[in-house]
Scaffold this active site. Structure first.
Site, PDB file in Angstrom:
ATOM      1  N   TYR A 137       0.815  -1.221   0.000  1.00 30.86           N
ATOM      2  CA  TYR A 137       0.000   0.000   0.000  1.00 30.86           C
ATOM      3  C   TYR A 137       0.846   1.267   0.000  1.00 30.86           C
ATOM      4  O   TYR A 137       0.311   2.363   0.080  1.00 30.86           O
ATOM      5  CB  TYR A 137      -0.954  -0.001   1.206  1.00 30.86           C
ATOM      6  CG  TYR A 137      -2.199  -0.829   0.958  1.00 30.86           C
ATOM      7  CD1 TYR A 137      -2.122  -2.201   0.824  1.00 30.86           C
ATOM      8  CD2 TYR A 137      -3.457  -0.237   0.856  1.00 30.86           C
ATOM      9  CE1 TYR A 137      -3.255  -2.973   0.599  1.00 30.86           C
ATOM     10  CE2 TYR A 137      -4.594  -0.989   0.625  1.00 30.86           C
ATOM     11  CZ  TYR A 137      -4.484  -2.357   0.498  1.00 30.86           C
ATOM     12  OH  TYR A 137      -5.614  -3.110   0.263  1.00 30.86           O
ATOM     13  N   LYS A 210       3.359 -14.732   3.525  1.00 29.14           N
ATOM     14  CA  LYS A 210       3.717 -15.601   2.400  1.00 29.14           C
ATOM     15  C   LYS A 210       5.238 -15.586   2.340  1.00 29.14           C
ATOM     16  O   LYS A 210       5.853 -15.239   1.326  1.00 29.14           O
ATOM     17  CB  LYS A 210       3.058 -15.070   1.114  1.00 29.14           C
ATOM     18  CG  LYS A 210       3.168 -15.959  -0.090  1.00 29.14           C
ATOM     19  CD  LYS A 210       2.248 -17.169  -0.066  1.00 29.14           C
ATOM     20  CE  LYS A 210       2.556 -18.063  -1.253  1.00 29.14           C
ATOM     21  NZ  LYS A 210       1.857 -19.363  -1.183  1.00 29.14           N
ATOM     22  N   ASP A 243      -2.426 -18.460   1.879  1.00 26.41           N
ATOM     23  CA  ASP A 243      -3.286 -19.346   1.076  1.00 26.41           C
ATOM     24  C   ASP A 243      -3.930 -20.411   1.974  1.00 26.41           C
ATOM     25  O   ASP A 243      -5.109 -20.738   1.830  1.00 26.41           O
ATOM     26  CB  ASP A 243      -2.510 -19.964  -0.097  1.00 26.41           C
ATOM     27  CG  ASP A 243      -1.146 -20.512   0.284  1.00 26.41           C
ATOM     28  OD1 ASP A 243      -0.678 -20.250   1.414  1.00 26.41           O
ATOM     29  OD2 ASP A 243      -0.533 -21.212  -0.538  1.00 26.41           O
ATOM     30  N   ASP A 267      -6.264  -7.192   3.838  1.00 23.57           N
ATOM     31  CA  ASP A 267      -7.409  -6.701   3.068  1.00 23.57           C
ATOM     32  C   ASP A 267      -8.218  -7.889   2.540  1.00 23.57           C
ATOM     33  O   ASP A 267      -9.440  -7.932   2.662  1.00 23.57           O
ATOM     34  CB  ASP A 267      -6.895  -5.840   1.906  1.00 23.57           C
ATOM     35  CG  ASP A 267      -8.025  -5.354   1.024  1.00 23.57           C
ATOM     36  OD1 ASP A 267      -9.053  -4.919   1.579  1.00 23.57           O
ATOM     37  OD2 ASP A 267      -7.891  -5.433  -0.212  1.00 23.57           O
ATOM     38  N   ASP A 271     -12.272  -9.684   3.921  1.00 26.75           N
ATOM     39  CA  ASP A 271     -13.528  -9.871   3.172  1.00 26.75           C
ATOM     40  C   ASP A 271     -14.024 -11.299   3.393  1.00 26.75           C
ATOM     41  O   ASP A 271     -15.227 -11.545   3.531  1.00 26.75           O
ATOM     42  CB  ASP A 271     -13.337  -9.602   1.673  1.00 26.75           C
ATOM     43  CG  ASP A 271     -13.626  -8.144   1.312  1.00 26.75           C
ATOM     44  OD1 ASP A 271     -13.457  -7.263   2.177  1.00 26.75           O
ATOM     45  OD2 ASP A 271     -14.033  -7.882   0.147  1.00 26.75           O
TER      46      ASP A 271
END
Ligand code: IPM
Ligand code: MN
Length: 376
Positions: A137, A210, A243, A267, A271
């Site tokens: 970001y 990750k 993942d 982010d 969701d």
């Protein structure tokens, strides 16, 4: 206590949901002895931008910095190119006020339909602590196209020297974007996650990354996590790849207590968190700087196609109001909002379409406000 709350209704369904949020906060203030809330509205959003070409001006930031907190609806409008309002207002405020924590509770309330088979409120109740000012970001990046071979070679050497990148620039067009994690940035948000675990009686903190592929940034993240974890020996820790977490949130949400995660993956997984707590209509978030102006908002967007129809679910915004009160130290008032929301959901009479009902946005706000009065 007296608090000044900046209200930025924003775009799309933002004004409709924030109206209900403010309604509930006003009611709570009415029934809570000693709690005084003063609301100051700010016009930032698409309409203001289209009329004035202004996103958030310097003096607006100054005004906002005098406030106790910011209560935000939503940003984004089809008349403005994607990213302009999001970056120019939402991300601008997150960065300006160094709201380095994006706190997103994932909590399934009784009576709310959950898309996970066999899971209920006892299985979905954890916090995601999303880093909010770094990672991908930071807006460092660029594009190159149609340059001469010599120029492309120069750029290649710059990328190599500056970023340690070896990009094949002998192409028509390339784009690149850099993620940044700083030791200080990682440390403060990871520490916040451990402190939150302590405060909320949670026993495990999961770090999500990750690091098997993005070894530079998330290698540093892991190092810092391990170091901070040592100060909290009573709290169990683990590393998970993002993942895998996407799968485990669905399979075993009950495993999670506090999850700390860099910005971008945060982010995405919030969701997912929102849908397992009953949908975007129920998911609040707080952009928090423990020492400065913090900002509370529903995590959903401006949903332009539902705008102006009195249709959107205001509960995410109302719950963001609960978080705002908690942040201001008004725990009793915050609890009252949550109890009112729980009661309205449990009764199941006043629900918007996303929860299978026919009530309008304002009906839900009215119902929660009435419940606040009744329970006080
Ligand atoms: C969120 C949103 C924002 C983000 C967008 C609108 C910039 O998706 O708050 O989750 O990516 O952080
Ligand atoms: Mn998002």
């Amino acid at each position: 206590m007296k608090h000044k709350v900046a209200v930025i209704p924003g775009d799309g369904i933002g004004p409709e949901v924030i109206r209900e949020g403010v309604k509930v906060l006003r009611t709570v203030a009415e029934v809570t002895p000693g709690l005084e809330l003063k609301f100051v509205e700010f016009p930032y959003g698409a309409e203001h931008y289209l009329n004035t070409k202004e996103l958030v001006p310097e003096d607006g930031l100054k005004e906002l910095s005098k406030m106790s907190a910011i209560y935000l609806g939503a940003l984004g409008d089809p008349r403005v190119p994607t990213g302009v309002l999001e970056q120019g207002i939402l991300l601008k405020l997150r960065f300006y006020f160094e709201q380095y924590v994006n706190l997103r509770p994932v909590k399934l309330y009784p009576g709310v339909p959950c898309p996970l088979v066999g899971k209920g409120p006892e299985h979905v109740n954890f916090y995601v602590v999303r880093e909010n000012t770094e990672d991908f970001y930071v807006a460092i990046g660029g594009r190159a196209r149609g340059k001469s071979r010599a120029e492309l070679e120069v750029m290649r050497s710059i990328y190599r020297a500056k970023f340690g990148l070896d990009i094949e620039v002998d192409q028509d067009e390339i784009a690149y974007q850099i993620g940044v994690i700083s030791r200080k940035g990682a440390e403060r948000v990871i520490r916040y996650a451990f402190e939150l675990a302590r405060k909320k009686g949670k026993k495990r903190v999961t770090s999500v990354d990750k690091a098997n592929v993005l070894t530079h940034v998330y290698g540093l993240w892991r190092e810092v996590f391990e170091q901070v974890a040592k100060e909290y020996p009573e709290i169990e820790t683990e590393f998970s790849f993002v993942d895998a977490v996407a799968m485990w949130f669905v399979k075993n949400p009950e495993w999670y207590q506090v999850v700390v995660v860099p910005n971008m993956f945060g982010d995405i997984i919030t969701d997912l968190g929102a849908i397992i707590q009953g949908g975007m209509g129920l998911a609040p978030g707080g952009n928090i700087n423990p020492e400065w102006v913090s900002m509370f908002e529903p995590i959903h967007g401006s949903a332009p196609k539902h705008a102006g129809k009195n249709r959107a679910n205001p509960l995410a915004t109302i719950l963001a109001g609960q978080m705002l009160l908690e942040h201001l130290g008004e725990q009793k008032a915050a609890d009252l909002v949550e109890r009112a929301v729980i009661e309205v959901l449990r009764e199941g009479k006043v629900r918007t379409y996303d929860l299978g009902g026919e009530a309008g946005t304002s009906d839900v706000g009215d119902a929660v406000a009435a419940k606040v009065k009744e329970l006080s």
